[in-house]
Design a protein around this motif. Structure first.
Motif: not given
Length: 437
Positions: A296-298, A331-335, A337-345
């Motif tokens: 992820g971005p971090d 990262y934001a341009a290609y993916w 806001w979602f970094d793949g962690n389902p918690r963010l859903l």
């Protein structure tokens, strides 16, 4: 009492700024460039019966001085101005060079000013202006305003709208609508060519008889500004890389840029273009490789760095562009806001709800603030800011918390090399203190 040492980043920026004095560079037999006079450089080409300018600076009060200096070199009238792109720091000084009665051609790409279109269409120009003002430090006292690292002036733009070259500038009269065009102005043979890079509307100017290449902001002596903190979508990095490769193909003897000194000599020009190309390509490829590993971005901002042979070059220092911001923007341009962690859903709670739970975990408001103070005292500025933001989410007008965050932002800014980040942090700190009065 022991005086606190100045942070190395602040020392390095001061050293850079000390080298950026206004001066005139003679690039060739008929080419001069006014470097560091204004927020951007202005170049003059002396033709058979008139002068051709490449870019026009930003402030008429300054460009009047540049015009006078050009007059000392040649009394010929100005016949043409070529805008390398639509940013106001390259176009805003144009009224100084176009006076009543003069027939001046003004050239630009057909998509001139494309960068501002998105904000205009969405009605975001007021916020664009506000964030642009913070980025430039327009509201800061002069002694607190960081120079750009690219010119002798500490930026004094009144707002982000200044970046729209359609406002306050002489509008283009002639347009490059195709990929490239050969033309002759005042007896000077040249090629105008699309060169999308920092902006989509960028062009370069090639003088084959002089071996001189004018590239605007396709590069300058700083890591490229892929993501400006005033806000905008990520700049098109693969296209920028391709443009740098294209520019190498000219094998130029002189490379005139929109900010900082030109590079002179074929070897120096090729090396500058290669370094810039390789730095941008490295960050892009490493970011994509990390994304393919599921990072992820971090995580990416902690792993993607310039290689040693490039990071040691002052001309790639993060004075104006920033590697970590580039990684996040890519990262934001290609993916998105979602970094793949389902918690963010989930959308179960917002900042104030999270802050209330953090207070409970920390053992109450006083304990959380004590930990924030301890973090700041120990130099852990980022953690101090995170903790105080929880407190401000619950009490946004609390004067003590506002002052503390302002102090933490000032400390953060002192540790930053990137000038726009320093200005932004210091401006928000000033706003917090004023709001708490």
């Amino acid at each position: 009492m022991t005086l606190q040492k100045e942070h190395p980043a602040s020392q390095r920026l001061k050293a850079r700024q000390s080298t950026l004095s206004p001066h005139m560079v003679r690039v060739g037999e008929r080419i001069w460039q006014a470097v560091n006079w204004d927020e951007s450089n202005v170049a003059m080409i002396v033709g058979d019966d008139g002068l051709i300018l490449v870019d026009a600076g930003m402030r008429p009060s300054v460009t009047e001085e540049i015009r006078a200096s050009f007059r000392n070199i040649s009394p010929l009238p100005i016949r043409a101005i070529i805008y390398t792109h639509g940013h106001g720091d390259h176009t805003g000084g144009s009224p100084s060079f176009v006076t009543d009665g003069e027939d001046v051609q003004v050239w630009a790409r057909s998509n001139f000013g494309a960068e501002a279109v998105l904000f205009e269409a969405a009605g975001l120009l007021p916020q664009f202006a506000a964030r642009g003002g913070r980025q430039s430090g327009a509201g800061l006292p002069a002694e607190r305003r960081s120079g750009t690292g690219l010119s002798s002036l500490s930026s004094q733009m009144s707002s982000g709208i200044t970046f729209n070259g359609k406002i306050g500038s002489v509008p283009p009269t002639h347009f490059l609508g195709e990929e490239s065009r050969e033309l002759t102005l005042c007896g000077v043979r040249m090629e105008l060519r699309a060169a999308p890079s920092e902006t989509a509307d960028a062009l370069c100017v090639w003088l084959p008889d002089d071996g001189a290449l004018f590239v605007g902001d396709a590069l300058y002596r700083s890591f490229p500004n892929v993501y400006p903190v005033r806000g905008m979508p990520c700049r098109d990095v693969p296209t920028w890389i391709a443009t740098l490769d294209m520019l190498r193909g000219y094998n130029a003897e002189a490379l005139l840029v929109g900010h900082t000194d030109p590079w002179l000599g074929r070897d120096a020009v090729r090396q500058a273009l290669t370094n810039y190309h390789d730095a941008l390509e490295h960050v892009f490829r490493e970011t994509v490789a990390g994304m393919n590993r599921g990072l992820g971005p971090d995580e990416l901002v902690r792993t993607v760095k310039l290689p040693e042979h490039l990071v040691s070059l002052d001309e790639l220092g993060e004075y104006y562009g920033n590697v970590a911001w580039t990684v996040r923007a890519l990262y934001a341009a290609y993916w998105g806001w979602f970094d793949g962690n389902p918690r963010l859903l989930l959308t179960e709670f917002g900042p104030s709800e999270e802050a209330a739970r953090m207070l409970e975990l920390a053992g109450g408001e006083e304990e959380l603030f004590r930990r924030a103070e301890s973090a700041l005292q120990n130099g852990d500025t980022g953690w101090a800011l995170r903790l105080v933001d929880h407190l401000l989410a619950l009490q946004p007008e609390h004067s003590g918390y506002r002052r503390f965050k302002a102090d933490a932002l000032d400390a953060m800014s002192d540790e930053m090399l990137t000038t726009t980040g320093r200005n932004y942090a210091r401006t928000v700190a000033m706003e917090l203190r004023k709001g708490g009065e």
